[in-house]
Every structure is written in C-alpha cells, then in structure tokens.
Design a protein around this motif. Structure first.
Motif, PDB file in Angstrom:
ATOM      1  N   GLY A  41       0.807  -1.216   0.000  1.00 19.39           N
ATOM      2  CA  GLY A  41       0.000   0.000   0.000  1.00 19.39           C
ATOM      3  C   GLY A  41       0.836   1.259   0.000  1.00 19.39           C
ATOM      4  O   GLY A  41       0.549   2.220  -0.731  1.00 19.39           O
ATOM      5  N   THR A  42       1.894   1.293   0.814  1.00 21.08           N
ATOM      6  CA  THR A  42       2.763   2.465   0.846  1.00 21.08           C
ATOM      7  C   THR A  42       3.523   2.618  -0.463  1.00 21.08           C
ATOM      8  O   THR A  42       3.703   3.738  -0.970  1.00 21.08           O
ATOM      9  CB  THR A  42       3.745   2.384   2.025  1.00 21.08           C
ATOM     10  OG1 THR A  42       3.038   2.055   3.221  1.00 21.08           O
ATOM     11  CG2 THR A  42       4.460   3.717   2.221  1.00 21.08           C
ATOM     12  N   ALA A  43       3.964   1.483  -1.027  1.00 16.87           N
ATOM     13  CA  ALA A  43       4.652   1.539  -2.321  1.00 16.87           C
ATOM     14  C   ALA A  43       3.728   2.099  -3.394  1.00 16.87           C
ATOM     15  O   ALA A  43       4.133   2.954  -4.201  1.00 16.87           O
ATOM     16  CB  ALA A  43       5.141   0.145  -2.714  1.00 16.87           C
ATOM     17  N   ALA A  44       2.495   1.622  -3.408  1.00 14.56           N
ATOM     18  CA  ALA A  44       1.538   2.109  -4.403  1.00 14.56           C
ATOM     19  C   ALA A  44       1.242   3.587  -4.211  1.00 14.56           C
ATOM     20  O   ALA A  44       1.151   4.357  -5.183  1.00 14.56           O
ATOM     21  CB  ALA A  44       0.244   1.296  -4.324  1.00 14.56           C
ATOM     22  N   LEU A  45       1.106   4.019  -2.957  1.00 12.12           N
ATOM     23  CA  LEU A  45       0.833   5.427  -2.679  1.00 12.12           C
ATOM     24  C   LEU A  45       1.967   6.318  -3.188  1.00 12.12           C
ATOM     25  O   LEU A  45       1.722   7.333  -3.862  1.00 12.12           O
ATOM     26  CB  LEU A  45       0.641   5.629  -1.173  1.00 12.12           C
ATOM     27  CG  LEU A  45       0.483   7.071  -0.699  1.00 12.12           C
ATOM     28  CD1 LEU A  45      -0.719   7.737  -1.353  1.00 12.12           C
ATOM     29  CD2 LEU A  45       0.367   7.118   0.832  1.00 12.12           C
ATOM     30  N   VAL A  46       3.213   5.944  -2.906  1.00 12.34           N
ATOM     31  CA  VAL A  46       4.338   6.758  -3.361  1.00 12.34           C
ATOM     32  C   VAL A  46       4.469   6.701  -4.880  1.00 12.34           C
ATOM     33  O   VAL A  46       4.791   7.715  -5.523  1.00 12.34           O
ATOM     34  CB  VAL A  46       5.640   6.311  -2.674  1.00 12.34           C
ATOM     35  CG1 VAL A  46       6.839   7.053  -3.255  1.00 12.34           C
ATOM     36  CG2 VAL A  46       5.555   6.551  -1.172  1.00 12.34           C
ATOM     37  N   ALA A  47       4.213   5.538  -5.474  1.00 11.24           N
ATOM     38  CA  ALA A  47       4.246   5.441  -6.934  1.00 11.24           C
ATOM     39  C   ALA A  47       3.215   6.378  -7.559  1.00 11.24           C
ATOM     40  O   ALA A  47       3.473   7.005  -8.596  1.00 11.24           O
ATOM     41  CB  ALA A  47       4.001   4.008  -7.375  1.00 11.24           C
ATOM     42  N   ILE A  48       2.062   6.487  -6.931  1.00 10.19           N
ATOM     43  CA  ILE A  48       1.017   7.393  -7.424  1.00 10.19           C
ATOM     44  C   ILE A  48       1.468   8.849  -7.306  1.00 10.19           C
ATOM     45  O   ILE A  48       1.337   9.645  -8.245  1.00 10.19           O
ATOM     46  CB  ILE A  48      -0.298   7.171  -6.649  1.00 10.19           C
ATOM     47  CG1 ILE A  48      -0.910   5.815  -7.012  1.00 10.19           C
ATOM     48  CG2 ILE A  48      -1.296   8.298  -6.931  1.00 10.19           C
ATOM     49  CD1 ILE A  48      -1.994   5.363  -6.055  1.00 10.19           C
ATOM     50  N   VAL A  49       1.997   9.202  -6.138  1.00  9.51           N
ATOM     51  CA  VAL A  49       2.424  10.586  -5.906  1.00  9.51           C
ATOM     52  C   VAL A  49       3.558  10.979  -6.855  1.00  9.51           C
ATOM     53  O   VAL A  49       3.508  12.016  -7.527  1.00  9.51           O
ATOM     54  CB  VAL A  49       2.861  10.770  -4.438  1.00  9.51           C
ATOM     55  CG1 VAL A  49       3.484  12.147  -4.239  1.00  9.51           C
ATOM     56  CG2 VAL A  49       1.681  10.589  -3.492  1.00  9.51           C
ATOM     57  N   VAL A  50       4.584  10.134  -6.917  1.00 11.23           N
ATOM     58  CA  VAL A  50       5.746  10.448  -7.747  1.00 11.23           C
ATOM     59  C   VAL A  50       5.411  10.330  -9.232  1.00 11.23           C
ATOM     60  O   VAL A  50       5.754  11.204 -10.040  1.00 11.23           O
ATOM     61  CB  VAL A  50       6.940   9.532  -7.382  1.00 11.23           C
ATOM     62  CG1 VAL A  50       8.099   9.754  -8.350  1.00 11.23           C
ATOM     63  CG2 VAL A  50       7.388   9.801  -5.948  1.00 11.23           C
ATOM     64  N   GLY A  51       4.731   9.249  -9.609  1.00 11.23           N
ATOM     65  CA  GLY A  51       4.406   9.030 -11.015  1.00 11.23           C
ATOM     66  C   GLY A  51       3.511  10.112 -11.584  1.00 11.23           C
ATOM     67  O   GLY A  51       3.746  10.608 -12.698  1.00 11.23           O
ATOM     68  N   SER A  52       2.478  10.503 -10.825  1.00 10.86           N
ATOM     69  CA  SER A  52       1.593  11.560 -11.324  1.00 10.86           C
ATOM     70  C   SER A  52       2.318  12.898 -11.398  1.00 10.86           C
ATOM     71  O   SER A  52       2.028  13.731 -12.264  1.00 10.86           O
ATOM     72  CB  SER A  52       0.348  11.677 -10.442  1.00 10.86           C
ATOM     73  OG  SER A  52       0.680  12.039  -9.114  1.00 10.86           O
ATOM     74  N   GLY A  53       3.292  13.106 -10.496  1.00 14.72           N
ATOM     75  CA  GLY A  53       4.088  14.328 -10.573  1.00 14.72           C
ATOM     76  C   GLY A  53       4.947  14.366 -11.821  1.00 14.72           C
ATOM     77  O   GLY A  53       5.059  15.409 -12.483  1.00 14.72           O
TER      78      GLY A  53
END
Length: 256
Positions: A41-53
């Motif tokens: 879950g934390t990996a997915a959250l950071v991937a979302i934050v960084v990837g969308s940025g």
C-alpha cells in the motif's frame, strides 16, 4: 491510514465470520499479511504521488496544473488503497499513524502492539522507497537519484505540523465516533485539500517523505530536508492526539 475500531456492517447480519470495516485492523489477520499490505500500500501510494508528478511535468509547464494533477491522482489513488487494504492492515501507510495508534493502545485503546509497530514501520519505509523507484522506472527516470528539491524553510515545516495534526485528528476522531467506514473518502479528501491549504503540500507521512528523497522529480524532497520534515510530522502527530483528547473527550456518567 486508519486506526483500528471495528464497526458493524450489513454483512455481519448474515455472516458470522468477522467482517471488519475499512480501517479496522482484524485481530485474526496474520501479521505477515498485514506487513505485506502496509508495504504494498505504501509503495503504491508513493508510486502514485511520484508518477503523477512526473506525468504532470511532462504534460504542462503550468505549476498550478501540475499540482492539480498530482493532488487529484493522489486523492483517487489513496481512497482506493484504503478501501482495498483497510480490512487487512488498517491501511496506515504512515509511521506517524502507526505510532499514534501504538500510543493509544498503550493507554488502553485499540491498536497495534510493540511487535506490530516494529513490523509495520519498516514495511512502510521499504514500501515508500520501492514506490519511488518503481515510478522512476515507469517514466524512464534514473531509478535512484537524490532529490535536489530543498524544503527546509520554516513555513514549510509549520505546514507539516498542521498537515499531520489534522490527519491524526481526522483518523482518530473517526475512530472515536465509530465512523471509520468513511475513512477512504474522508482521509483521501483531507489529503487532497491539504495539498492546497498547507505550504508544504502535505507530506504528513515520514515513510513517504523518506521515499520521495529517492527521486529528483516534481514530488521529490532533498535528503537534507528529510530529518526536519519527519521531526515536524512527529510533533504534528502528538498535537493531533492532544486535539483528539480534547475535542472527543469521553463523557462521564452521573452528575458533573
């Protein structure tokens, strides 16, 4: 992202097996499964934050639109992750939440014990780093490149105190009022709003802060800025718990 407090559901009327609400930490769920849920879950959250940025900066040079895209993706992604993994681990994805929950459990409330704390926090940190590396890989960025985005200004640190205090107040306030079923929407909505009303764009999460140091992209934070950010997040968590104690004070029986 959520503190454990079981809530009744319609399914429980026909199914005698435990049916935890989103955000509850089922006591019978194996610890290895909960650790995996926190890591993923934390990996997915950071991937979302960084990837969308990264995606936002590739599509436009308008910083306001970049932040809008980044915050919108985070809101939807976080809500989905809490709804999906909340019934497994409580969907903390955040050492500040886990530490706050451990503290309330020590004082007689529901929450993780010391052994679970020692498993959850490393899982969240490892997951955050993995999520940043994954996002960089998806967009052809260097897998690990320390961020050069300095975030050491005092006003940004104040923003982290406010963002984290508000998050803790929300989560544990929902728990105190038996409304954790609203956590996926409420927590995601708060983080989305805090992107805009806090000067720091609301990291509010030590693990996510550490993970974002590994990417020199829109969402990154310089490693030198990480300790102060994490320190302010811990202070914010303490302030949030104090607000919970005051705002959601337990009523007394009998005459005052």
């Amino acid at each position: 992202m959520t503190a454990p407090k079981p809530a009744a559901s319609a399914a429980m009327a026909t199914d005698p097996s435990p049916q935890p609400a989103p955000g509850a930490t089922p006591p019978r769920t194996p610890l290895v499964a909960r650790a995996a849920a926190e890591l993923v879950g934390t990996a997915a959250l950071v991937a979302i934050v960084v990837g969308s940025g990264i995606q936002a900066t590739d599509l436009t040079d308008d910083v306001a639109l970049q932040l809008l895209a980044n915050s919108t993706a985070t809101v939807f992604g976080l809500g989905v992750l809490i709804a999906l993994l909340g019934p497994v681990s409580g969907a903390h994805f955040n050492p500040a939440v886990t530490l706050a929950e451990w503290w309330t459990a020590r004082r007689g409330g529901a929450g993780v014990n010391a052994r679970e704390l020692a498993v959850y926090v490393p899982s969240q940190v490892v997951g955050a780093i993995a999520g940043a590396v994954l996002a960089d890989a998806m967009f052809g960025e260097p897998l690990v490149k320390w961020s050069t985005h300095d975030r050491s200004a005092g006003n940004l640190l104040l923003g982290e105190v406010v963002a984290t205090a508000g998050l803790i107040l929300l989560i544990f306030g929902l728990a105190r009022t038996d409304r954790l079923r609203f956590a996926p929407v409420a927590v995601a909505s708060y983080i989305g709003a805090a992107y805009w009303f806090t000067s720091s764009t609301s990291f509010a999460n030590p693990a996510v802060t550490i993970g974002r140091a590994f990417t020199d992209t829109f969402a990154g934070i310089a490693p030198a800025s990480v300790p102060a950010f994490v320190g302010m997040q811990i202070i914010g968590a303490v302030a949030g718990l104090a607000l919970v104690a005051v705002v959601f004070m337990r009523g007394k029986t009998g005459a005052e």
